[in-house]
Write a protein that holds these residues in place. Structure first.
Motif, PDB file in Angstrom:
ATOM      1  N   LEU A   1     -51.148  47.525   7.056  1.00 34.08           N
ATOM      2  CA  LEU A   1     -50.700  46.220   6.580  1.00 34.08           C
ATOM      3  C   LEU A   1     -49.447  46.372   5.735  1.00 34.08           C
ATOM      4  N   VAL A   2     -48.382  45.685   6.145  1.00 34.11           N
ATOM      5  CA  VAL A   2     -47.107  45.759   5.445  1.00 34.11           C
ATOM      6  C   VAL A   2     -46.876  44.508   4.607  1.00 34.11           C
ATOM      7  N   GLN A   3     -47.302  43.347   5.109  1.00 32.31           N
ATOM      8  CA  GLN A   3     -47.099  42.094   4.384  1.00 32.31           C
ATOM      9  C   GLN A   3     -48.216  41.113   4.710  1.00 32.31           C
ATOM     10  N   PHE A   4     -48.720  40.426   3.700  1.00 31.20           N
ATOM     11  CA  PHE A   4     -49.696  39.352   3.869  1.00 31.20           C
ATOM     12  C   PHE A   4     -49.382  38.325   2.803  1.00 31.20           C
ATOM     13  N   GLU A   5     -48.915  37.137   3.234  1.00 30.83           N
ATOM     14  CA  GLU A   5     -48.409  36.169   2.269  1.00 30.83           C
ATOM     15  C   GLU A   5     -48.603  34.742   2.769  1.00 30.83           C
ATOM     16  N   ALA A   6     -49.012  33.862   1.878  1.00 30.64           N
ATOM     17  CA  ALA A   6     -49.123  32.430   2.177  1.00 30.64           C
ATOM     18  C   ALA A   6     -48.008  31.703   1.436  1.00 30.64           C
ATOM     19  N   THR A   7     -47.363  30.748   2.133  1.00 35.88           N
ATOM     20  CA  THR A   7     -46.280  29.967   1.559  1.00 35.88           C
ATOM     21  C   THR A   7     -46.496  28.504   1.922  1.00 35.88           C
TER      22      THR A   7
ATOM     23  N   PRO B   1     -43.178  49.066   3.208  1.00 33.28           N
ATOM     24  CA  PRO B   1     -42.597  49.018   4.563  1.00 33.28           C
ATOM     25  C   PRO B   1     -41.987  50.344   5.009  1.00 33.28           C
ATOM     26  N   GLN B   2     -41.311  51.039   4.104  1.00 33.29           N
ATOM     27  CA  GLN B   2     -40.653  52.285   4.498  1.00 33.29           C
ATOM     28  C   GLN B   2     -41.642  53.374   4.887  1.00 33.29           C
ATOM     29  N   SER B   3     -42.907  53.265   4.436  1.00 37.07           N
ATOM     30  CA  SER B   3     -43.901  54.280   4.786  1.00 37.07           C
ATOM     31  C   SER B   3     -44.300  54.221   6.261  1.00 37.07           C
ATOM     32  N   VAL B   4     -43.993  53.105   6.926  1.00 35.43           N
ATOM     33  CA  VAL B   4     -44.288  52.978   8.357  1.00 35.43           C
ATOM     34  C   VAL B   4     -43.010  52.759   9.173  1.00 35.43           C
ATOM     35  N   GLY B   5     -41.875  53.144   8.566  1.00 31.07           N
ATOM     36  CA  GLY B   5     -40.603  53.100   9.285  1.00 31.07           C
ATOM     37  C   GLY B   5     -39.965  51.729   9.366  1.00 31.07           C
ATOM     38  N   MET B   6     -40.263  50.841   8.420  1.00 36.68           N
ATOM     39  CA  MET B   6     -39.663  49.511   8.409  1.00 36.68           C
ATOM     40  C   MET B   6     -38.729  49.371   7.221  1.00 36.68           C
TER      41      MET B   6
ATOM     42  N   LEU C   1     -48.732  37.768   8.357  1.00 35.26           N
ATOM     43  CA  LEU C   1     -49.470  39.027   8.340  1.00 35.26           C
ATOM     44  C   LEU C   1     -48.659  39.968   9.212  1.00 35.26           C
ATOM     45  N   LEU C   2     -48.140  41.013   8.609  1.00 32.34           N
ATOM     46  CA  LEU C   2     -47.279  41.955   9.309  1.00 32.34           C
ATOM     47  C   LEU C   2     -47.904  43.336   9.237  1.00 32.34           C
ATOM     48  N   MET C   3     -48.128  43.915  10.421  1.00 32.31           N
ATOM     49  CA  MET C   3     -48.715  45.257  10.487  1.00 32.31           C
ATOM     50  C   MET C   3     -47.844  46.133  11.371  1.00 32.31           C
ATOM     51  N   ARG C   4     -47.861  47.413  11.066  1.00 31.78           N
ATOM     52  CA  ARG C   4     -47.207  48.393  11.921  1.00 31.78           C
ATOM     53  C   ARG C   4     -48.002  49.678  11.836  1.00 31.78           C
ATOM     54  N   ARG C   5     -48.217  50.273  13.010  1.00 30.32           N
ATOM     55  CA  ARG C   5     -48.985  51.522  13.106  1.00 30.32           C
ATOM     56  C   ARG C   5     -50.359  51.385  12.458  1.00 30.32           C
TER      57      ARG C   5
ATOM     58  N   PRO D   1     -37.460  47.577   4.023  1.00 36.06           N
ATOM     59  CA  PRO D   1     -37.959  46.613   3.033  1.00 36.06           C
ATOM     60  C   PRO D   1     -37.112  45.340   2.983  1.00 36.06           C
ATOM     61  N   GLU D   2     -35.804  45.482   3.178  1.00 31.58           N
ATOM     62  CA  GLU D   2     -34.918  44.323   3.161  1.00 31.58           C
ATOM     63  C   GLU D   2     -35.232  43.367   4.308  1.00 31.58           C
ATOM     64  N   ARG D   3     -35.511  43.907   5.485  1.00 33.45           N
ATOM     65  CA  ARG D   3     -35.818  43.052   6.634  1.00 33.45           C
ATOM     66  C   ARG D   3     -37.184  42.391   6.488  1.00 33.45           C
ATOM     67  N   VAL D   4     -38.148  43.100   5.915  1.00 32.51           N
ATOM     68  CA  VAL D   4     -39.464  42.511   5.670  1.00 32.51           C
ATOM     69  C   VAL D   4     -39.314  41.375   4.653  1.00 32.51           C
ATOM     70  N   ASP D   5     -38.500  41.580   3.632  1.00 31.44           N
ATOM     71  CA  ASP D   5     -38.253  40.544   2.633  1.00 31.44           C
ATOM     72  C   ASP D   5     -37.592  39.324   3.257  1.00 31.44           C
ATOM     73  N   ARG D   6     -36.789  39.534   4.282  1.00 32.49           N
ATOM     74  CA  ARG D   6     -36.139  38.412   4.975  1.00 32.49           C
ATOM     75  C   ARG D   6     -37.160  37.492   5.619  1.00 32.49           C
TER      76      ARG D   6
END
Length: 100
Positions: A84-90, A45-50, A77-81, A52-57
């Motif tokens: 892909l920052v996050q892709f997760e099934a729950t 996440p930090q590589s695209v200015g996000m 599915l979370l993308m920025r710029r 990590p704590e907020r993405v984990d939230r």
């Protein structure tokens, strides 16, 4: 029951758009551990200015909604710029059918 925060509602609405337009893909992905499409590389996440704590939230919030029974399951599915920052099934795709 506690009302969802604006952030959580935004995430749920965004997820609804994703899962509605890509339901077959989301269900197939949730049957196994969520994996990013082969053409996408997961970046920190930090590589695209996000933060990590907020993405984990987001993950923790989706897991909590499943645990509380608000939703059967989610696919995030979370993308920025364009990355892909996050892709997760729950949770479950089908609770009655016990389909993960």
């Amino acid at each position: 029951m506690k009302k969802p925060t604006r952030f959580a509602l935004t995430a749920m609405v965004s997820l609804g758009v994703f899962t509605t337009s890509n339901l077959a893909y989301a269900q197939a992905s949730s049957r196994k551990m969520a994996q990013a499409p082969s053409s996408m590389v997961l970046v920190p996440p930090q590589s695209v200015g996000m933060s990590p704590e907020r993405v984990d939230r987001i993950s923790k919030t989706m897991q909590r909604y499943v645990a509380e029974g608000r939703v059967a399951g989610t696919v995030t599915l979370l993308m920025r710029r364009g990355k892909l920052v996050q892709f997760e099934a729950t949770g479950m795709a089908d609770i009655e059918g016990r389909v993960p």
